[in-house]
Design a protein around this motif. Structure first.
Motif, PDB file in Angstrom:
ATOM      1  N   ILE A   1       0.837  -1.209   0.000  1.00 31.16           N
ATOM      2  CA  ILE A   1       0.000   0.000   0.000  1.00 31.16           C
ATOM      3  C   ILE A   1       0.869   1.256   0.000  1.00 31.16           C
ATOM      4  O   ILE A   1       0.610   2.205  -0.763  1.00 31.16           O
ATOM      5  CB  ILE A   1      -0.935   0.007   1.220  1.00 31.16           C
ATOM      6  CG1 ILE A   1      -1.878  -1.206   1.184  1.00 31.16           C
ATOM      7  CG2 ILE A   1      -1.738   1.290   1.267  1.00 31.16           C
ATOM      8  CD1 ILE A   1      -2.748  -1.284  -0.040  1.00 31.16           C
TER       9      ILE A   1
ATOM     10  N   SER B   1       2.659   1.718  -3.389  1.00 34.30           N
ATOM     11  CA  SER B   1       1.702   2.115  -4.423  1.00 34.30           C
ATOM     12  C   SER B   1       1.303   3.577  -4.274  1.00 34.30           C
ATOM     13  O   SER B   1       1.213   4.319  -5.259  1.00 34.30           O
ATOM     14  CB  SER B   1       0.456   1.229  -4.351  1.00 34.30           C
ATOM     15  OG  SER B   1       0.788  -0.126  -4.520  1.00 34.30           O
ATOM     16  N   ALA B   2       1.069   3.998  -3.026  1.00 36.98           N
ATOM     17  CA  ALA B   2       0.702   5.395  -2.783  1.00 36.98           C
ATOM     18  C   ALA B   2       1.848   6.330  -3.154  1.00 36.98           C
ATOM     19  O   ALA B   2       1.644   7.389  -3.760  1.00 36.98           O
ATOM     20  CB  ALA B   2       0.316   5.579  -1.317  1.00 36.98           C
TER      21      ALA B   2
ATOM     22  N   ALA C   1       0.433   1.984 -11.021  1.00 36.56           N
ATOM     23  CA  ALA C   1      -0.040   3.271 -10.500  1.00 36.56           C
ATOM     24  C   ALA C   1      -0.630   4.118 -11.621  1.00 36.56           C
ATOM     25  O   ALA C   1      -1.684   4.751 -11.461  1.00 36.56           O
ATOM     26  CB  ALA C   1       1.112   4.013  -9.817  1.00 36.56           C
TER      27      ALA C   1
ATOM     28  N   VAL D   1      -5.141   1.888  -5.312  1.00 35.92           N
ATOM     29  CA  VAL D   1      -4.526   3.026  -4.623  1.00 35.92           C
ATOM     30  C   VAL D   1      -4.320   4.182  -5.595  1.00 35.92           C
ATOM     31  O   VAL D   1      -4.587   5.353  -5.267  1.00 35.92           O
ATOM     32  CB  VAL D   1      -3.184   2.604  -3.985  1.00 35.92           C
ATOM     33  CG1 VAL D   1      -2.410   3.826  -3.492  1.00 35.92           C
ATOM     34  CG2 VAL D   1      -3.423   1.650  -2.821  1.00 35.92           C
TER      35      VAL D   1
ATOM     36  N   LEU E   1      -7.685   5.852  -6.151  1.00 34.51           N
ATOM     37  CA  LEU E   1      -8.126   6.660  -5.013  1.00 34.51           C
ATOM     38  C   LEU E   1      -7.348   7.968  -4.921  1.00 34.51           C
ATOM     39  O   LEU E   1      -7.928   9.026  -4.646  1.00 34.51           O
ATOM     40  CB  LEU E   1      -7.965   5.864  -3.722  1.00 34.51           C
ATOM     41  CG  LEU E   1      -8.904   4.658  -3.562  1.00 34.51           C
ATOM     42  CD1 LEU E   1      -8.555   3.878  -2.294  1.00 34.51           C
ATOM     43  CD2 LEU E   1     -10.355   5.110  -3.531  1.00 34.51           C
ATOM     44  N   LEU E   2      -6.044   7.922  -5.167  1.00 36.33           N
ATOM     45  CA  LEU E   2      -5.265   9.162  -5.124  1.00 36.33           C
ATOM     46  C   LEU E   2      -5.641  10.081  -6.279  1.00 36.33           C
ATOM     47  O   LEU E   2      -5.555  11.311  -6.161  1.00 36.33           O
ATOM     48  CB  LEU E   2      -3.767   8.853  -5.155  1.00 36.33           C
ATOM     49  CG  LEU E   2      -3.167   8.303  -3.864  1.00 36.33           C
ATOM     50  CD1 LEU E   2      -1.659   8.159  -3.997  1.00 36.33           C
ATOM     51  CD2 LEU E   2      -3.481   9.215  -2.674  1.00 36.33           C
TER      52      LEU E   2
ATOM     53  N   ALA F   1      -4.368  -4.069  -5.803  1.00 38.74           N
ATOM     54  CA  ALA F   1      -4.253  -3.052  -4.747  1.00 38.74           C
ATOM     55  C   ALA F   1      -3.526  -1.813  -5.264  1.00 38.74           C
ATOM     56  O   ALA F   1      -3.917  -0.674  -4.955  1.00 38.74           O
ATOM     57  CB  ALA F   1      -3.514  -3.635  -3.543  1.00 38.74           C
ATOM     58  N   ALA F   2      -2.469  -2.001  -6.048  1.00 39.61           N
ATOM     59  CA  ALA F   2      -1.726  -0.865  -6.594  1.00 39.61           C
ATOM     60  C   ALA F   2      -2.604  -0.028  -7.516  1.00 39.61           C
ATOM     61  O   ALA F   2      -2.561   1.212  -7.478  1.00 39.61           O
ATOM     62  CB  ALA F   2      -0.483  -1.359  -7.332  1.00 39.61           C
TER      63      ALA F   2
END
Length: 350
Positions: free
Chosen positions: A40, A43-44, A171, A103, A106-107, A99-100
């Motif tokens: 997480i 990725s963020a 990403a 993330v 979401l960003l 998950a990547a």
């Protein structure tokens, strides 16, 4: 030569490799939590680095990315013919990739302006897959396998190499999906698939060439008392089982690579057809074809010449005839003006 023996797997090396990358031990809960926290965070950090066009942040994401563990786990489990471990590692690769992307999505919600290849250089570099990207992925697999076999090479080396080809593409995929740029998002995802499959293919082959096999690690583990000899996860299933497992892995790896190659070939064919139509159209007008830019299915044809731009109806017809959808093509004219420089009259000296 004697120095090549340093790259041959030993029972101790195989036991260590299993301890390092396979999720089959009593501390699985701790290992899973470590993987997901780093997944997480990396990725963020990768998504933030792409949004701000910060190469330093992107490098930081590559350093802390934990993708090397399940990726090398797939390679090792395939060579050892351990179906449960391979499925577990493949599941982590797929879940980590999802998950990547999530993330990144979401960003992307916190950014007012949409993310696109036209406005972000880091995004543009990850939506135009080229053949050399697969070469990078293939070399990464070799590095990862060699580093795992040799204890004196830090796992951080192949870890960064794997993240370079994977984490940024994922990403970018999430960011573009949030912006509604589905075609470039697909291209970024194709880049991830091509690199990941090439890494797994060459990594698995390198482990085989280094002599990694189940019969090296299993007896040593049993003697140490670390595993149960009757545990099906650790049983050496024999040569035929290994051949079948490696064959299945080869098919799974080859399928996305073939699909990626077909996709890239179709894109290149579309661009070549559009380029040929644009050149022929420009030759009959007072303009010169400069080049073509591609972002997914969207093409931009650039011309130079005097304003105004000639009618593009004939160009649209030529594109349609060549099999290119004109609705996804933008025409850009760079105006060119010509001015004669005349001699200024001489100014007499005072």
């Amino acid at each position: 030569m004697s120095y090549l023996s340093d790259f041959r797997a030993t029972p101790e090396a195989v036991a260590r490799m299993r301890q390092d990358v396979l999720f089959e031990h009593d501390d699985n809960a701790r290992r899973y939590s470590k993987f997901w926290v780093l997944m997480i965070l990396s990725s963020a950090l990768a998504a933030a680095g792409i949004l701000t066009e910060s190469v330093a942040a992107l490098i930081g994401a590559m350093i802390i990315s934990p993708f090397i563990t399940p990726m090398t786990g797939v390679m090792l489990a395939a060579v050892l013919s351990q179906r449960a471990n391979m499925l577990r590692s493949v599941g982590l690769v797929l879940a980590g990739a999802a998950a990547a992307v999530a993330v990144g999505f979401l960003l992307g919600l916190i950014v007012d302006a949409p993310v696109s290849p036209e406005t972000n250089a880091l995004v543009a570099g990850r939506v135009v897959p080229i053949g050399f990207d697969v070469v990078v992925g293939a070399l990464t697999g070799v590095v990862a396998a060699v580093a795992l076999v040799r204890e004196d090479i830090s796992n951080s080396v192949p870890g960064v190499a794997i993240a370079v080809t994977i984490i940024s593409a994922l990403a970018v995929t999430g960011l573009l999906l949030e912006s509604g740029a589905y075609a470039p998002a697909w291209d970024a995802f194709v880049l991830f698939v091509a690199n990941a499959t090439a890494t797994l293919a060459t990594g698995t082959l390198t482990m085989v060439l280094c002599g990694v096999r189940a019969s090296l690690g299993f007896p040593k583990d049993v003697e140490s008392g670390d595993v149960n000899a009757n545990d099906p996860r650790h049983v050496d299933r024999g040569p035929w089982s290994r051949v079948v497992t490696l064959g299945a892995v080869a098919v799974v790896i080859a399928a996305p690579l073939i699909a990626s190659a077909i996709h890239l070939s179709e894109e290149q064919g579309t661009q070549d057809a559009a380029r040929e139509a644009a050149v022929e159209w420009a030759q009959t007008r007072d303009v010169e074809f400069v080049g073509i830019d591609a972002a997914g299915e969207h093409l931009t044809l650039s011309f130079e010449g005097p304003t105004p731009l000639p009618s593009t109806d004939a160009l649209a017809t030529a594109l349609s005839t060549a099999g290119v959808d004109p609705s996804g093509v933008e025409v850009r004219l760079v105006p060119v003006t010509t001015q004669l420089l005349r001699d200024e009259p001489a100014v007499p000296d005072p």
